[in-house]
Design a protein around this motif. Structure first.
Motif, PDB file in Angstrom:
ATOM      1  N   VAL A  99       0.840  -1.210   0.000  1.00  0.00           N
ATOM      2  CA  VAL A  99       0.000   0.000   0.000  1.00  0.00           C
ATOM      3  C   VAL A  99       0.877   1.263   0.000  1.00  0.00           C
ATOM      4  O   VAL A  99       0.422   2.346  -0.359  1.00  0.00           O
ATOM      5  CB  VAL A  99      -0.946  -0.032   1.232  1.00  0.00           C
ATOM      6  N   GLY A 100       2.141   1.088   0.420  1.00  0.00           N
ATOM      7  CA  GLY A 100       3.035   2.243   0.469  1.00  0.00           C
ATOM      8  C   GLY A 100       3.230   2.771   1.887  1.00  0.00           C
ATOM      9  O   GLY A 100       3.738   3.880   2.084  1.00  0.00           O
ATOM     10  N   LEU A 101       2.819   1.971   2.875  1.00  0.00           N
ATOM     11  CA  LEU A 101       3.026   2.375   4.274  1.00  0.00           C
ATOM     12  C   LEU A 101       4.256   1.653   4.823  1.00  0.00           C
ATOM     13  O   LEU A 101       4.563   0.532   4.419  1.00  0.00           O
ATOM     14  CB  LEU A 101       1.814   1.973   5.122  1.00  0.00           C
ATOM     15  N   LYS A 102       4.937   2.310   5.778  1.00  0.00           N
ATOM     16  CA  LYS A 102       6.014   1.618   6.480  1.00  0.00           C
ATOM     17  C   LYS A 102       5.380   0.623   7.437  1.00  0.00           C
ATOM     18  O   LYS A 102       4.291   0.867   7.974  1.00  0.00           O
ATOM     19  CB  LYS A 102       6.855   2.616   7.272  1.00  0.00           C
ATOM     20  N   PHE A 103       6.062  -0.469   7.656  1.00  0.00           N
ATOM     21  CA  PHE A 103       5.529  -1.517   8.521  1.00  0.00           C
ATOM     22  C   PHE A 103       6.524  -1.809   9.622  1.00  0.00           C
ATOM     23  O   PHE A 103       7.668  -2.164   9.366  1.00  0.00           O
ATOM     24  CB  PHE A 103       5.285  -2.781   7.673  1.00  0.00           C
ATOM     25  N   TRP A 104       6.087  -1.587  10.865  1.00  0.00           N
ATOM     26  CA  TRP A 104       6.896  -2.010  12.012  1.00  0.00           C
ATOM     27  C   TRP A 104       6.141  -3.136  12.699  1.00  0.00           C
ATOM     28  O   TRP A 104       4.921  -3.237  12.588  1.00  0.00           O
ATOM     29  CB  TRP A 104       7.077  -0.844  12.996  1.00  0.00           C
ATOM     30  N   LEU A 105       6.886  -3.970  13.416  1.00  0.00           N
ATOM     31  CA  LEU A 105       6.252  -5.155  14.000  1.00  0.00           C
ATOM     32  C   LEU A 105       6.558  -5.287  15.487  1.00  0.00           C
ATOM     33  O   LEU A 105       7.717  -5.184  15.903  1.00  0.00           O
ATOM     34  CB  LEU A 105       6.753  -6.398  13.247  1.00  0.00           C
ATOM     35  N   ALA A 106       5.509  -5.490  16.270  1.00  0.00           N
ATOM     36  CA  ALA A 106       5.667  -5.801  17.699  1.00  0.00           C
ATOM     37  C   ALA A 106       5.089  -7.192  17.945  1.00  0.00           C
ATOM     38  O   ALA A 106       3.943  -7.457  17.593  1.00  0.00           O
ATOM     39  CB  ALA A 106       4.928  -4.778  18.551  1.00  0.00           C
ATOM     40  N   LEU A 107       5.903  -8.061  18.511  1.00  0.00           N
ATOM     41  CA  LEU A 107       5.425  -9.399  18.846  1.00  0.00           C
ATOM     42  C   LEU A 107       5.582  -9.621  20.342  1.00  0.00           C
ATOM     43  O   LEU A 107       6.575  -9.193  20.942  1.00  0.00           O
ATOM     44  CB  LEU A 107       6.225 -10.472  18.102  1.00  0.00           C
ATOM     45  N   GLY A 108       4.601 -10.283  20.918  1.00  0.00           N
ATOM     46  CA  GLY A 108       4.683 -10.590  22.339  1.00  0.00           C
ATOM     47  C   GLY A 108       3.484 -11.425  22.745  1.00  0.00           C
ATOM     48  O   GLY A 108       2.514 -11.538  21.992  1.00  0.00           O
ATOM     49  N   ILE A 109       3.583 -11.999  23.938  1.00  0.00           N
ATOM     50  CA  ILE A 109       2.468 -12.816  24.414  1.00  0.00           C
ATOM     51  C   ILE A 109       1.611 -11.988  25.367  1.00  0.00           C
ATOM     52  O   ILE A 109       2.033 -11.613  26.452  1.00  0.00           O
ATOM     53  CB  ILE A 109       2.977 -14.116  25.072  1.00  0.00           C
ATOM     54  N   HIS A 110       0.428 -11.682  24.868  1.00  0.00           N
ATOM     55  CA  HIS A 110      -0.561 -10.909  25.619  1.00  0.00           C
ATOM     56  C   HIS A 110      -1.083 -11.801  26.758  1.00  0.00           C
ATOM     57  O   HIS A 110      -1.209 -13.008  26.579  1.00  0.00           O
ATOM     58  CB  HIS A 110      -1.680 -10.563  24.623  1.00  0.00           C
ATOM     59  N   PRO A 111      -1.418 -11.210  27.925  1.00  0.00           N
ATOM     60  CA  PRO A 111      -1.910 -12.061  29.023  1.00  0.00           C
ATOM     61  C   PRO A 111      -3.136 -12.890  28.628  1.00  0.00           C
ATOM     62  O   PRO A 111      -3.303 -14.024  29.113  1.00  0.00           O
ATOM     63  CB  PRO A 111      -2.252 -11.074  30.143  1.00  0.00           C
ATOM     64  N   LEU A 112      -3.979 -12.352  27.735  1.00  0.00           N
ATOM     65  CA  LEU A 112      -5.160 -13.129  27.321  1.00  0.00           C
ATOM     66  C   LEU A 112      -4.830 -14.055  26.148  1.00  0.00           C
ATOM     67  O   LEU A 112      -5.691 -14.761  25.650  1.00  0.00           O
ATOM     68  CB  LEU A 112      -6.312 -12.186  26.933  1.00  0.00           C
ATOM     69  N   GLY A 113      -3.571 -14.036  25.726  1.00  0.00           N
ATOM     70  CA  GLY A 113      -3.150 -14.891  24.615  1.00  0.00           C
ATOM     71  C   GLY A 113      -2.160 -15.960  25.072  1.00  0.00           C
ATOM     72  O   GLY A 113      -1.494 -16.576  24.242  1.00  0.00           O
ATOM     73  N   ILE A 114      -2.062 -16.163  26.384  1.00  0.00           N
ATOM     74  CA  ILE A 114      -1.183 -17.232  26.895  1.00  0.00           C
ATOM     75  C   ILE A 114      -1.829 -18.561  26.503  1.00  0.00           C
ATOM     76  O   ILE A 114      -2.999 -18.798  26.828  1.00  0.00           O
ATOM     77  CB  ILE A 114      -1.021 -17.112  28.433  1.00  0.00           C
ATOM     78  N   PRO A 115      -1.106 -19.413  25.768  1.00  0.00           N
ATOM     79  CA  PRO A 115      -1.751 -20.643  25.293  1.00  0.00           C
ATOM     80  C   PRO A 115      -2.145 -21.576  26.451  1.00  0.00           C
ATOM     81  O   PRO A 115      -1.526 -21.552  27.500  1.00  0.00           O
ATOM     82  CB  PRO A 115      -0.682 -21.294  24.405  1.00  0.00           C
ATOM     83  N   LYS A 116      -3.185 -22.355  26.181  1.00  0.00           N
ATOM     84  CA  LYS A 116      -3.709 -23.233  27.233  1.00  0.00           C
ATOM     85  C   LYS A 116      -2.690 -24.278  27.658  1.00  0.00           C
ATOM     86  O   LYS A 116      -2.715 -24.775  28.774  1.00  0.00           O
ATOM     87  CB  LYS A 116      -4.986 -23.917  26.735  1.00  0.00           C
ATOM     88  N   ARG A 117      -1.835 -24.687  26.725  1.00  0.00           N
ATOM     89  CA  ARG A 117      -0.777 -25.637  27.105  1.00  0.00           C
ATOM     90  C   ARG A 117       0.537 -25.240  26.437  1.00  0.00           C
ATOM     91  O   ARG A 117       0.540 -24.504  25.451  1.00  0.00           O
ATOM     92  CB  ARG A 117      -1.164 -27.072  26.721  1.00  0.00           C
TER      93      ARG A 117
END
Ligand SMILES: [Zn+2]
Length: 258
Positions: free
Chosen positions: A66-84
């Motif tokens: 699209v012509g936008l710059k893309f920055w990336l943040a990755l991390g484990i959100h407290p509500l995204g902690i996997p069940k196992r």
């Protein structure tokens, strides 16, 4: 159409259409920070890894096209902690953040404040410090004073430069402490956040705060044109151009180390 360029440092890109990004670009947006989320919950480490992979590969290409710059943040959100498999995922995380082209760790934080959440949050903070990456930390969605306090304590315990900590959705009572520490304060122009007029009032009233504006675009109702609308509201209220630019672009760019 606005003249002040802006970047949005809090976008759940997978929930938004390419047309949305085209509209942002034509409104003066120069780039977005895509942040990983919860996707309604993950069953296993593999689901988290697939989410990270999609952001880094597919979303990066789609948005750059699209012509936008893309920055990336990755991390484990407290509500995204996997069940196992949490331990296994935490072990893989350092290599994973280095393998992907990551600009920040996040969004991370505490929700219930459980021991598991604390462990996942703490480990990611020290990992960010080790890798020299900024962090995007969110205040608990449910307004829990004790959990918000614990969040600040854990931030204190980790050797992170406060200028590299972006605190999102922090409640009014927590603001003075965050400002004093030198953290950046994330504000969202959002139906559940602030209106352009409220943003203007806050920016004018709190000259010591280093605010970072976003539209928190995701799957929830949002104001796609929230950032340009806030720029216009600040201009109309006579906020100086460099102050507006700091809030909608420069603070976020400095925090990212760009
Ligand atoms: Zn978010």
């Amino acid at each position: 159409m606005t003249r002040i360029p802006f970047l949005d440092p809090h976008v759940h890109t997978e929930c938004r259409s390419t047309e949305d990004f085209e509209r942002l670009k034509s409104s003066g947006c120069v780039g977005v920070l895509a942040v990983s989320g919860t996707q309604g919950g993950f069953r296993s480490p593999d689901s988290v890894l697939d989410h990270f992979e999609r952001l880094d590969r597919y979303e990066r290409k789609r948005i750059e096209r699209v012509g936008l710059k893309f920055w990336l943040a990755l991390g484990i959100h407290p509500l995204g902690i996997p069940k196992r498999g949490v331990e296994e995922l935490m072990e893989q995380l350092p290599a994973l953040l280095q393998r992907h082209h990551v600009d920040a760790v996040g969004e991370i934080g505490l929700e219930s404040g459980s021991e598991m959440e604390e462990m996942v949050f703490s480990k990611q903070l020290s990992l960010a410090a080790d890798l020299g990456l900024p962090v995007i930390v969110q205040a608990p969605q449910k307004k829990k004073a004790n959990v918000a306090k614990k969040t600040m304590v854990l931030l204190e315990e980790n050797p992170l430069n406060p200028a590299r900590i972006l605190l999102n959705h922090i409640h009014e009572e927590g603001r003075p402490e965050a400002i004093e520490k030198g953290c950046l304060l994330g504000l969202s122009v959002h139906p559940f956040g602030f209106s352009p007029e409220q943003v203007t009032a806050l920016v004018t009233r709190t000259p010591d705060a280093r605010f970072v504006l976003s539209a928190d675009l995701g799957s929830q109702p949002s104001y796609l044109m929230g950032m340009p609308a806030a720029i216009v509201a600040m201009e109309d209220a006579g906020v100086p151009g460099e102050k507006i630019r700091a809030v909608v672009h420069d603070h976020a760019a400095e925090w990212l180390g760009r």
